[in-house]
Design an enzyme around this catalytic site. Structure first.
Site, PDB file in Angstrom:
ATOM      1  N   LYS A 115       1.077   4.670   2.605  1.00  0.00           N
ATOM      2  CA  LYS A 115       0.924   4.494   4.052  1.00  0.00           C
ATOM      3  C   LYS A 115       1.595   5.631   4.813  1.00  0.00           C
ATOM      4  O   LYS A 115       1.095   6.087   5.840  1.00  0.00           O
ATOM      5  CB  LYS A 115       1.495   3.138   4.480  1.00  0.00           C
ATOM      6  CG  LYS A 115       0.797   1.929   3.864  1.00  0.00           C
ATOM      7  CD  LYS A 115       1.448   0.624   4.346  1.00  0.00           C
ATOM      8  CE  LYS A 115       0.841  -0.592   3.664  1.00  0.00           C
ATOM      9  NZ  LYS A 115       1.185  -0.668   2.232  1.00  0.00           N
ATOM     10  N   GLU A 199       7.509   0.434  11.520  1.00  0.00           N
ATOM     11  CA  GLU A 199       6.733   0.864  12.673  1.00  0.00           C
ATOM     12  C   GLU A 199       6.769  -0.225  13.724  1.00  0.00           C
ATOM     13  O   GLU A 199       7.024  -1.405  13.429  1.00  0.00           O
ATOM     14  CB  GLU A 199       5.293   1.192  12.285  1.00  0.00           C
ATOM     15  CG  GLU A 199       4.479   0.038  11.780  1.00  0.00           C
ATOM     16  CD  GLU A 199       3.067   0.442  11.359  1.00  0.00           C
ATOM     17  OE1 GLU A 199       2.804   1.647  11.223  1.00  0.00           O
ATOM     18  OE2 GLU A 199       2.239  -0.456  11.155  1.00  0.00           O
ATOM     19  N   HIS A 234       0.398 -12.609   6.071  1.00  0.00           N
ATOM     20  CA  HIS A 234      -0.145 -11.255   6.183  1.00  0.00           C
ATOM     21  C   HIS A 234      -1.314 -11.021   5.240  1.00  0.00           C
ATOM     22  O   HIS A 234      -1.652  -9.877   4.928  1.00  0.00           O
ATOM     23  CB  HIS A 234       0.944 -10.203   5.930  1.00  0.00           C
ATOM     24  CG  HIS A 234       2.155 -10.349   6.782  1.00  0.00           C
ATOM     25  ND1 HIS A 234       2.124 -10.236   8.153  1.00  0.00           N
ATOM     26  CD2 HIS A 234       3.450 -10.621   6.455  1.00  0.00           C
ATOM     27  CE1 HIS A 234       3.332 -10.418   8.634  1.00  0.00           C
ATOM     28  NE2 HIS A 234       4.152 -10.662   7.627  1.00  0.00           N
ATOM     29  N   ARG A 290     -10.208   1.872  -2.318  1.00  0.00           N
ATOM     30  CA  ARG A 290     -10.905   1.055  -3.315  1.00  0.00           C
ATOM     31  C   ARG A 290     -11.956   0.214  -2.594  1.00  0.00           C
ATOM     32  O   ARG A 290     -12.054   0.233  -1.362  1.00  0.00           O
ATOM     33  CB  ARG A 290      -9.922   0.117  -4.016  1.00  0.00           C
ATOM     34  CG  ARG A 290      -9.119  -0.740  -3.030  1.00  0.00           C
ATOM     35  CD  ARG A 290      -8.260  -1.775  -3.696  1.00  0.00           C
ATOM     36  NE  ARG A 290      -7.290  -2.367  -2.797  1.00  0.00           N
ATOM     37  CZ  ARG A 290      -7.520  -3.312  -1.910  1.00  0.00           C
ATOM     38  NH1 ARG A 290      -8.759  -3.779  -1.771  1.00  0.00           N
ATOM     39  NH2 ARG A 290      -6.569  -3.810  -1.151  1.00  0.00           N
TER      40      ARG A 290
END
Length: 638
Positions: A115, A199, A234, A290
């Site tokens: 990420k 973040e 999540h 993917r």
């Protein structure tokens, strides 16, 4: 490409096998010890035993997978999703072995699979990102300092992997150290990489992702977006396309950014670029290098076979379509059927009864289920994916909800009914579900799952007479008193068998006429389709109509059941797993909601908290120990 090894299991292995065979390509299934009799093993051209039960001992063993390819004569490898699908070292090892890798180049996986690296590349391409810290210094003190700069609320995320693992929401500085520790532990266990980033968190966004495809000739296109905002832990459980919130203009801009990011990394194959969407503003989350779990939604909307595209591109062919030729028709919705209860706790067990819904036009069910198969703690809790496609969103949603009603799966808890209730919730029906949807409406959805009195009675009759339906017995003039427990409710009907499967039923002041056969109970003219499975020790799981109930036969039990008081003084394991942390100590006073233990199961960490203010009397387990459902963990003082 003549023989394809699928380095995966379950429904995605079956999915790849289906397309490969349709293209005339032979297939190789690999399997762990628990999967020796699995459907994907039987459906492939040939199969190879990896050994072991845990992922680390089977599906994550690169050397063993390469050995399987050599031994079976495979000339290509498809990784599916999860496991090693985003592992650049595995991709490189496949290529170095002289095999075709069905996926992006290892360099692209490295550039986008992290990420932090993906966000750095996105900044160069002008793709919007949230402010955060993506650096290599992983000291806690650095994160604390950077968090003050970024501001709260913020999200802690694992740099590697996906699937919601290694993520923690932090709303103030005091929560950050524990969030870093928990996220790092989960990331290490799931991805063998404990690096993290932070973040700025958006509290009420949508999760919108774009499907991209690129060939080795420099062409790259997108196939529209998917809205995956309905999530728990999540992790997505409902996905749809198109998003109710994305206009044609916004779709074009999202697609432009997704394609730009993929091309900047030299991408080839199928990939998904994920964004957070708030109003018309969007921000990059990550790119999954993917095929996604939810790819059937895009297949339904476009009429394309994305696995076929993967295989053709891996053979060096050009993309079959240009961007202008891509057409999106109607609306598609997918739900993930999982072995979990309504509180999202995963469960293991054996499937005792399984009947698919009728798969009429516009319905698809990708799964690896059959009666007798085992759901183990070693892999993900997802059992399958049910997809509906229709001209409108309302039609697709209702078609999917009805299919969930008709699906019968007994032997362990599932989220079947919960998913149907989500689809019927007014906020979802209006297209207004955001990422906090289940946090805000989960309790009200659970309330709608309470079965009506008639469904409870139908379930009790189905369980009571399951082994000996009245139709097989001579009429009996004597009344028979039944006593069954459902949750906190005890149901005590008095039943008289009148022959030919007919019953006269008295329940309190109410009387009813009922008739039974093996798959249906009719009460006062209303038919309830039923299926029953014995769980042992007088416990049954019954599906009556769309309702699933767990019942306990108390007919031969004494009126005052022992155990109520002792149960309130015990904490028992709710599922299989590995105990990775013990926070409680004997003699210590614990406040309600404080963590007692942490169990790792199905690749996630689950914290068991104190149900009330209490004093710990004894700890029966130690960290590192495997625990089984019902095993005593902690005792409390009265």
């Amino acid at each position: 490409m003549k023989r394809l090894l699928i380095a995966n299991r379950g429904e995605i292995a079956r999915r790849v096998i289906r397309t490969a065979h349709a293209m005339g390509i032979e297939t190789v299934a690999v399997y762990s010890e628990p999967d020796a009799a699995a459907l994907h093993v039987r459906e492939a051209t040939t199969a190879f035993a990896l050994g072991g039960a845990r992922s680390a001992d089977s599906y994550l063993r690169v050397s063993r997978l390469l050995q399987a390819a050599r031994a079976t004569g495979a000339d290509a490898v498809h990784p599916g999703y999860g496991f090693l699908s985003e592992n650049a070292d595995f991709a490189q090892a496949v290529i170095d072995a002289g095999l075709i890798w069905v996926g992006p180049p290892p360099a692209a996986i490295r550039a986008l699979g992290s990420k932090s690296a993906a966000k750095a590349l996105a900044h160069l391409q002008g793709v919007p990102c949230l402010p955060g810290y993506f650096g290599s210094d992983q000291q806690e003190s650095t994160f604390i300092a950077e968090a003050e700069r970024v501001g709260f609320p913020l999200m802690v995320k694992a740099v590697a992997g996906g699937g919601g693992r290694g993520m923690r929401l932090v709303t103030d500085a005091s929560q950050l150290p524990a969030a870093l520790q928990g996220a790092r532990s989960e990331a290490l266990a799931g991805f063998a990489n404990g690096d993290l980033l932070i973040e700025r968190a958006l509290l009420r966004p949508r999760h919108v992702e774009v499907q991209v495809f690129a060939d080795a000739l420099g062409h790259c296109i997108h196939l529209g977006e998917r809205d995956c905002s309905v999530q728990r832990r999540h992790q997505k459980i409902v996905e749809e396309s198109p998003s109710p919130a994305v206009s044609p203009e916004l779709r074009e801009e999202l697609g432009r950014c997704a394609v730009a990011l993929a091309q900047a990394a030299g991408y080839v194959g199928a990939g998904t670029v994920e964004f957070l969407l708030e109003g018309n503003a969007f921000y990059l989350m990550e790119m999954n290098t993917r095929l996604q779990v939810e790819h059937p939604v895009t297949e339904a909307l476009t009429g394309l076979d994305l696995v076929e595209w993967q295989l053709r591109i891996a053979r060096g062919e050009a993309l079959p379509l240009t961007q202008d030729q891509v057409q999106l028709n109607g609306h598609a919705i997918e739900v993930r059927l999982c072995a979990e209860d309504v509180h999202y706790t995963p469960h293991t067990g054996r499937v005792l009864h399984f009947v698919e819904p009728v798969l009429s036009k516009g319905l698809r069910f990708d799964h690896a289920l059959e009666a007798g198969c085992e759901v183990t703690p070693h892999y993900d809790a997802m059992l399958g994916k049910l997809i509906a496609h229709a001209p409108t969103r309302a039609e697709a949603s209702e078609r999917l909800a009805h299919a969930l009603d008709d699906l019968q799966l007994l032997g362990l808890p599932t989220n079947r009914a919960f998913l149907a209730a989500c689809l019927r919730h007014p906020v979802f029906k209006a297209g207004d579900a955001l990422i906090p949807f289940l946090a805000e409406h989960g309790d009200s959805i659970r309330e709608t799952l309470q079965p009506p009195a008639e469904a409870v009675l139908a379930a009790v009759l189905a369980a009571a007479f399951h082994q000996r339906p009245p139709a097989q017995a001579l009429p009996c003039p004597f009344a028979r008193s039944l006593r069954w427990q459902h949750g906190e409710q005890v149901v005590e009907p008095v039943v008289r068998e009148t022959g030919h499967g007919d019953l006269s039923v008295a329940l309190g002041e109410r009387s009813a006429q009922a008739s039974l056969n093996t798959d249906r109970v009719v009460i006062d003219g209303m038919a309830w389709p039923v299926a029953a499975a014995a769980l042992g020790n007088g416990r049954w799981q019954v599906q009556a109509g769309a309702h699933t109930l767990e019942l306990t036969d108390l007919s031969l039990a004494p009126r005052e059941r022992a155990g109520g008081a002792s149960a309130a003084r015990e904490l028992r394991a709710p599922f299989n797993g590995k105990l990775i942390a013990v926070h409680a100590e004997a003699g210590v006073i614990i406040a309600k909601g404080a963590p007692l233990l942490v169990i790792e199961s199905m690749k996630l960490e689950h914290t068991l908290a104190a149900p009330r203010d209490l004093t710990v009397e004894g700890i029966s387990v130690t960290a590192g120990q495997q625990v089984a459902p019902g095993q005593l963990l902690v005792t409390f003082s009265a």
